[in-house]
Write a protein that holds these residues in place. Structure first.
Motif, short mmCIF file in Angstrom:
data_model
loop_
_atom_site.label_atom_id
_atom_site.label_comp_id
_atom_site.label_asym_id
_atom_site.label_seq_id
_atom_site.Cartn_x
_atom_site.Cartn_y
_atom_site.Cartn_z
N SER A 166 0.77 -1.45 0.08
CA SER A 166 -0.10 -0.07 -0.07
C SER A 166 0.99 1.36 -0.01
O SER A 166 0.19 2.53 -0.04
CB SER A 166 -0.92 -0.01 1.12
N GLY A 167 2.08 1.10 0.11
CA GLY A 167 2.96 2.22 0.18
C GLY A 167 4.43 1.92 0.22
O GLY A 167 4.69 0.73 -0.26
N ALA A 168 5.35 2.90 0.64
CA ALA A 168 6.54 2.60 0.55
C ALA A 168 6.96 1.78 1.75
O ALA A 168 6.66 1.67 2.74
CB ALA A 168 7.54 3.79 0.50
N SER A 169 8.17 0.84 1.34
CA SER A 169 8.61 -0.21 2.52
C SER A 169 9.37 0.71 3.56
O SER A 169 9.66 1.83 3.43
CB SER A 169 9.67 -1.07 1.84
N ARG A 170 9.29 0.01 4.69
CA ARG A 170 9.88 0.60 5.99
C ARG A 170 10.44 -0.43 6.74
O ARG A 170 10.27 -1.42 6.86
CB ARG A 170 8.77 1.30 6.94
N PRO A 171 11.79 0.04 7.52
CA PRO A 171 12.44 -0.76 8.11
C PRO A 171 11.71 -1.33 9.57
O PRO A 171 11.03 -0.65 10.14
CB PRO A 171 13.64 -0.15 8.65
N VAL A 172 11.67 -2.64 9.85
CA VAL A 172 10.67 -3.19 10.86
C VAL A 172 11.67 -3.82 11.75
O VAL A 172 11.09 -4.04 12.85
CB VAL A 172 9.60 -4.00 10.46
N ALA A 173 12.82 -4.21 11.56
CA ALA A 173 13.64 -5.03 12.45
C ALA A 173 15.09 -4.88 11.99
O ALA A 173 15.22 -4.68 10.73
CB ALA A 173 13.22 -6.64 12.19
N HIS A 174 16.18 -4.93 13.09
CA HIS A 174 17.42 -4.81 12.71
C HIS A 174 18.02 -6.06 13.28
O HIS A 174 17.94 -6.47 14.56
CB HIS A 174 17.98 -3.60 13.38
N VAL A 175 18.84 -6.91 12.54
CA VAL A 175 19.25 -7.90 12.72
C VAL A 175 20.95 -7.90 13.36
O VAL A 175 21.58 -7.18 12.63
CB VAL A 175 19.35 -8.68 11.29
N GLU A 176 20.82 -8.56 14.49
CA GLU A 176 22.09 -8.93 15.09
C GLU A 176 22.33 -10.32 15.34
O GLU A 176 21.59 -10.85 16.01
CB GLU A 176 22.07 -7.94 16.14
N ARG A 177 23.77 -10.61 15.24
CA ARG A 177 24.15 -11.91 15.51
C ARG A 177 24.06 -12.17 17.24
O ARG A 177 24.48 -11.11 18.10
CB ARG A 177 25.55 -12.45 14.97
N GLU A 178 23.58 -13.13 17.67
CA GLU A 178 23.47 -13.32 19.02
C GLU A 178 24.94 -14.27 19.43
O GLU A 178 24.72 -15.56 19.19
CB GLU A 178 22.45 -14.03 19.82
#
Length: 224
Positions: A31-43
């Motif tokens: 419905s619109g532009a994409s947006r960041p929803v998660a930032h990925v980090e190695r545990e």
């Protein structure tokens, strides 16, 4: 409505308190532009980066999805249950609740192609195979020529794009439907089932590219 989750590697690692982010997940519902929803980090395990890299050789993976760059708002996490030729991963919510399980069967262990299975409570398993057989046959026939495909451009001024990789597209099927589809172009996961938890999809979108390292480095394999 089809939603899209896209793994985007950060060209410059973003330093956060206690570590660095490797990638982020962008979400779009069409419905619109994409947006960041998660930032990925190695545990990382107690042994740090060397221990993580040693474990990942056997198929183990471990990472966290954060809602904000300041490492606030744990969205989900992925942990390894079993490694080896049949690797199983659990995706957990912020309270430790299970969102689903992902199983990866290596090629030639339960079929000619790598098989990915997504399991959710009260839902049939979704099973997908990496690439189509016809494209794999063509890939295997062309394998002897791959050294020339890689080396010749290097001597002619650069590769001008990505290195060649085998077929990577995955379509999952469950109960006569196709709830998920991974497209190799842009590391994009399309969710077509409205009852799918996007957090489980985001973990899957980050997990699959971590195994594509025949040429080049997967996002979670850096040594610093």
């Amino acid at each position: 409505m089809t939603s899209t989750l896209k793994l985007r590697a950060l060209r410059r690692l973003r330093t956060a308190p206690g570590g660095q982010f490797d990638c982020q997940i962008d979400f779009s519902d069409g419905s619109g532009a994409s947006r960041p929803v998660a930032h990925v980090e190695r545990e990382l395990p107690p042994g740090g980066i060397p221990a993580y890299l040693a474990a990942r050789k056997s198929g183990a993976r471990s990472f966290v999805l954060w809602a904000y760059e300041e490492r606030r708002g744990r969205v989900a996490s992925l942990v390894t249950l079993t490694a080896g030729r049949r690797a199983q991963f659990e995706v957990l919510g912020p309270g430790g609740e299970s969102l689903g399980r992902i199983t990866r069967d290596k090629a030639f262990s339960r079929g000619l192609r790598t098989r990915w299975t997504v399991s959710r409570p009260a839902a049939p398993d979704a099973v997908g195979y990496k690439g189509r057989l016809c494209w794999w046959c063509l890939w295997w026939l062309c394998t002897p020529l791959l050294p020339f495909v890689v080396i010749v451009p290097l001597f002619s001024g650069g590769i001008g794009g990505d290195f060649p990789r085998g077929p990577r597209r995955i379509k999952w099927r469950a109960g006569g439907r196709i709830p998920l589809e991974f497209r190799s172009s842009g590391d994009t996961l399309r969710m077509k089932a409205p009852d799918l938890d996007w957090r489980l999809g985001a973990a899957l979108a980050a997990l699959i590219p971590s195994f594509d390292g025949w040429i080049g480095d997967p996002w979670d394999s850096r040594t610093d």
